[in-house]
Design an enzyme around this catalytic site. Structure first.
Site, PDB file in Angstrom:
ATOM      1  N   LYS A 171      -5.546  -2.697  -6.528  1.00  0.00           N
ATOM      2  CA  LYS A 171      -5.230  -1.288  -6.222  1.00  0.00           C
ATOM      3  C   LYS A 171      -6.032  -0.781  -5.030  1.00  0.00           C
ATOM      4  O   LYS A 171      -6.792   0.189  -5.120  1.00  0.00           O
ATOM      5  CB  LYS A 171      -5.451  -0.378  -7.428  1.00  0.00           C
ATOM      6  CG  LYS A 171      -4.541  -0.689  -8.603  1.00  0.00           C
ATOM      7  CD  LYS A 171      -4.636   0.388  -9.679  1.00  0.00           C
ATOM      8  CE  LYS A 171      -3.778   0.105 -10.882  1.00  0.00           C
ATOM      9  NZ  LYS A 171      -4.265  -1.013 -11.714  1.00  0.00           N
TER      10      LYS A 171
HETATM   11  O1  S5P Z   1      -0.004   2.610 -13.725  1.00  0.00           O
HETATM   12  C1  S5P Z   1      -0.558   1.595 -14.078  1.00  0.00           C
HETATM   13  C2  S5P Z   1      -0.738   0.517 -13.204  1.00  0.00           C
HETATM   14  C3  S5P Z   1      -1.337  -0.646 -13.676  1.00  0.00           C
HETATM   15  S1  S5P Z   1      -1.343  -2.012 -12.621  1.00  0.00           S
HETATM   16  N1  S5P Z   1      -0.969   1.450 -15.364  1.00  0.00           N
HETATM   17  C4  S5P Z   1      -1.599   0.323 -15.825  1.00  0.00           C
HETATM   18  O2  S5P Z   1      -1.917   0.257 -17.016  1.00  0.00           O
HETATM   19  N2  S5P Z   1      -1.826  -0.733 -14.965  1.00  0.00           N
HETATM   20  C5  S5P Z   1      -2.562  -1.948 -15.392  1.00  0.00           C
HETATM   21  O3  S5P Z   1      -1.812  -2.581 -16.421  1.00  0.00           O
HETATM   22  C6  S5P Z   1      -3.937  -1.680 -15.991  1.00  0.00           C
HETATM   23  O4  S5P Z   1      -4.935  -1.740 -14.986  1.00  0.00           O
HETATM   24  C7  S5P Z   1      -4.097  -2.786 -17.012  1.00  0.00           C
HETATM   25  O5  S5P Z   1      -4.582  -3.962 -16.378  1.00  0.00           O
HETATM   26  C8  S5P Z   1      -2.669  -3.071 -17.461  1.00  0.00           C
HETATM   27  C9  S5P Z   1      -2.285  -2.408 -18.769  1.00  0.00           C
HETATM   28  O6  S5P Z   1      -3.040  -2.922 -19.816  1.00  0.00           O
HETATM   29  P1  S5P Z   1      -2.742  -2.580 -21.363  1.00  0.00           P
HETATM   30  O7  S5P Z   1      -3.879  -3.189 -22.081  1.00  0.00           O
HETATM   31  O8  S5P Z   1      -2.698  -1.080 -21.475  1.00  0.00           O
HETATM   32  O9  S5P Z   1      -1.403  -3.227 -21.683  1.00  0.00           O
END
Ligand code: S5P
Length: 252
Positions: free
Chosen positions: A89
């Site tokens: 990012k």
């Molecule tokens: O808007 C976003 C963009 C990203 S890349 N929301 C997110 O959650 N992410 C990433 O996706 C975040 O940094 C994490 O690595 C992943 C979501 O993880 P989870 O554990 O919530 O499924």
């Protein structure tokens, strides 16, 4: 449109490879491997590598980092056939992101097929990353939308991201978005905030189900805690893979 039919629509080698491997492997699942222990990370990738098309890393959360970890991840990538996406990012001016992408501790451009950037600085951020990533055949995703409640990536901001992607489509391969944002087969949309059962996390993360994400036209579901917090990570990855692929088959 089938993933394999989109290969010819893009000139970017990473995007081509990604469409190809999704179709070959029959998986549109990316794992967000947000674990801090390097051995736990490697074990997670070994257990889930056959189920995924993309390994998404946050290399800066790994404690006791050393570059052997990258060598091992790259070996696992060859063995299990997936791409690596360092979720860096980037968010600064072109000259600074160029240094952050290629230098420092991580030398991201040397090992990560895909990375991503916020568009808040304007197109200079893409030009800076492109200067070091393009020759290596890398691909960039723009954060056109985000999954967290109250985020500002909406409306005109999202539209601007789409315009910037069109302008640099040799290097920009698609978006982080909550749904398909543009009807153009060369762009790949990856959607985070995916969990069976939906819900949230107490820190404003908002979850969608794999079915709804794919029905919204996204190409790849990104799943973190839904997999790595499961008792059996391989089995969890298989469940998400099946949910994502079955949902895709319904769309074609
Ligand atoms: O808007 C976003 C963009 C990203 S890349 N929301 C997110 O959650 N992410 C990433 O996706 C975040 O940094 C994490 O690595 C992943 C979501 O993880 P989870 O554990 O919530 O499924």
């Amino acid at each position: 449109m089938k993933y394999e039919d989109r290969i010819e629509h893009t000139s970017n080698p990473t995007a081509k490879r990604l469409f190809e491997l999704i179709a070959e492997k029959e998986t549109n699942l990316a794992i967000a491997a947000d674990v801090t222990d390097p051995q736990v990370l490697l074990d997670l990738v070994k257990a889930t590598g056959d189920e995924i098309c993309v390994l998404k890393t946050h290399i800066d959360v790994v404690t006791d980092y050393n570059s052997d970890l990258i060598d091992e991840l790259v070996d696992l990538k060859e063995k299990h056939n997936f791409l690596i996406f360092e979720d860096r990012k980037f968010a600064d001016i072109g000259n600074t992101v160029k240094l952050q992408y290629s230098q420092g501790v991580y030398h991201i451009v040397d090992w990560s097929d895909i990375t991503n950037a916020h568009v808040v600085p304007g197109p200079g951020i893409i030009e800076g990353l492109r200067e070091v990533g393009m020759d290596k055949g890398r691909g960039l995703l723009l954060l056109a939308e985000m999954s967290s409640a109250g985020n500002l990536a909406t409306g005109k901001y999202t539209q601007k991201a789409l315009e910037m992607a069109e302008e640099y489509s040799d290097f920009v391969i698609g978006f982080i978005g909550m749904k398909k944002l543009i009807d153009d087969p060369k762009f790949i949309t990856m959607t985070p905030g995916v969990k069976l059962g939906g819900g949230g996390d107490g820190l404003k993360q908002q979850y969608n189900t794999p079915e709804n994400a794919i029905a919204g036209g996204t190409d790849i579901i990104i799943v973190g805690r839904g997999i790595y917090e499961a008792e059996d990570v391989k089995q969890a990855a298989q469940e998400y893979r099946k949910a994502g692929w079955d949902a895709y088959l319904k769309t074609i």
